[in-house]
Design a protein around this motif. Structure first.
Motif, short mmCIF file in Angstrom:
data_model
loop_
_atom_site.label_atom_id
_atom_site.label_comp_id
_atom_site.label_asym_id
_atom_site.label_seq_id
_atom_site.Cartn_x
_atom_site.Cartn_y
_atom_site.Cartn_z
N UNK A 37 0.83 -1.21 0.00
CA UNK A 37 0.00 0.00 0.00
C UNK A 37 0.86 1.26 0.00
N UNK A 38 1.96 1.24 0.76
CA UNK A 38 2.86 2.41 0.78
C UNK A 38 3.46 2.66 -0.60
N UNK A 39 3.96 1.61 -1.22
CA UNK A 39 4.55 1.75 -2.56
C UNK A 39 3.49 2.21 -3.56
N UNK A 40 2.29 1.60 -3.45
CA UNK A 40 1.20 2.00 -4.34
C UNK A 40 0.79 3.44 -4.12
N UNK A 73 -6.77 0.95 -11.92
CA UNK A 73 -5.84 -0.14 -12.24
C UNK A 73 -4.79 -0.29 -11.13
N UNK A 74 -4.29 0.85 -10.64
CA UNK A 74 -3.29 0.82 -9.56
C UNK A 74 -3.88 0.16 -8.31
N UNK A 75 -5.14 0.49 -7.99
CA UNK A 75 -5.80 -0.11 -6.84
C UNK A 75 -5.93 -1.62 -6.98
N UNK A 181 -5.85 10.27 -0.17
CA UNK A 181 -4.64 9.48 -0.39
C UNK A 181 -3.82 9.39 0.89
N UNK A 182 -3.74 10.49 1.64
CA UNK A 182 -2.98 10.49 2.89
C UNK A 182 -3.59 9.51 3.88
N UNK A 183 -4.91 9.59 4.05
CA UNK A 183 -5.59 8.68 4.98
C UNK A 183 -5.52 7.24 4.49
N UNK A 184 -5.58 7.06 3.18
CA UNK A 184 -5.51 5.72 2.58
C UNK A 184 -4.15 5.09 2.87
N UNK A 185 -3.08 5.87 2.72
CA UNK A 185 -1.72 5.38 3.01
C UNK A 185 -1.57 5.06 4.50
N UNK A 189 -1.48 1.30 4.68
CA UNK A 189 -0.04 1.16 4.75
C UNK A 189 0.49 1.09 6.16
N UNK A 190 0.48 2.21 6.85
CA UNK A 190 1.08 2.31 8.18
C UNK A 190 0.40 1.40 9.21
N UNK A 191 -0.93 1.44 9.28
CA UNK A 191 -1.65 0.62 10.25
C UNK A 191 -1.42 -0.88 10.02
N UNK A 192 -1.38 -1.28 8.74
CA UNK A 192 -1.14 -2.69 8.44
C UNK A 192 0.24 -3.13 8.89
#
Length: 204
Positions: A37-40, A73-75, A181-185, A189-192
């Motif tokens: 998720x971070x890379x994406x 597509x990225x998702x 995007x910030x909240x998504x990351x 990303x971070x929480x995972x």
């Protein structure tokens, strides 16, 4: 004699836990899902820059259809990578501890996970259809969190805390539209990664 009795009770408790909960989930799957998720997320940010969107300045956030297609597509790619890592590490842990993977508990967990995810996916498709793009990131976080909470009774109880955090983060992001995007990351990303590290240390 008392010690043997305690050992027997512990063994019975362990067998009951294995039969009623899917315990093959690996903390490493959470870590690698978060890294995906971070890379994406960084790739998506580069897409914004490439399309002239000044993301952190709050200017020119008009999404063309080609950009929307690239984002979708990225998702899909990020989800595929995260799912692949999850399956690989789960199978690895199952073989290591000689645990069955496909059981009635597994089916129940996947069903309880899939229902909120399917409804959330349909809701996000509707948002996409109506071009309400700013609500997609909050919706994915909220429905994913609800799915985790719903599936908690069939796997590690710790997963519900990750679910609550995802729901809270998604709810907060609804009041900061345009910065999904910030909240998504942070959420995927971070929480995972944090959750995965905690789970790996606790259940290794």
């Amino acid at each position: 004699m008392n010690q043997k009795h305690q050992e027997d009770l512990s063994h019975i408790r362990s067998m009951m836990e294995r039969s009623s909960r899917f315990i093959s989930l690996s903390g490493l799957s959470g870590v690698f899902a978060g890294l995906s998720a971070l890379i994406g997320g960084l790739y998506v940010y580069q897409l914004f820059e490439k399309n002239g969107i000044n993301y952190f300045e709050g200017k020119n956030k008009e999404f063309s259809m080609s950009l929307v297609s690239e984002l979708v597509f990225s998702g899909i790619v990020i989800f595929t990578f995260a799912l692949t890592f999850g399956i690989l590490f789960t199978v690895r842990k199952s073989k290591k501890y000689n645990l069955p993977i496909w059981t009635s508990t597994t089916k129940n967990m996947l069903l309880n996970l899939a229902i909120p995810l399917a409804v959330g996916g349909l809701f996000c498709l509707a948002l996409l259809f109506h071009q309400m793009y700013v609500l997609i990131a909050p919706a994915t976080l909220v429905f994913y969190g609800l799915a985790l909470v719903n599936a908690e009774k069939y796997t590690f109880s710790d997963i519900k805390y990750l679910g609550f955090c995802e729901v809270a983060l998604g709810s907060i992001s609804m009041f900061y539209l345009g910065y999904g995007l910030i909240f998504w990351i942070l959420g995927f990303g971070v929480l995972h990664i944090l959750y995965g590290l905690i789970m790996f240390k606790k259940y290794k």
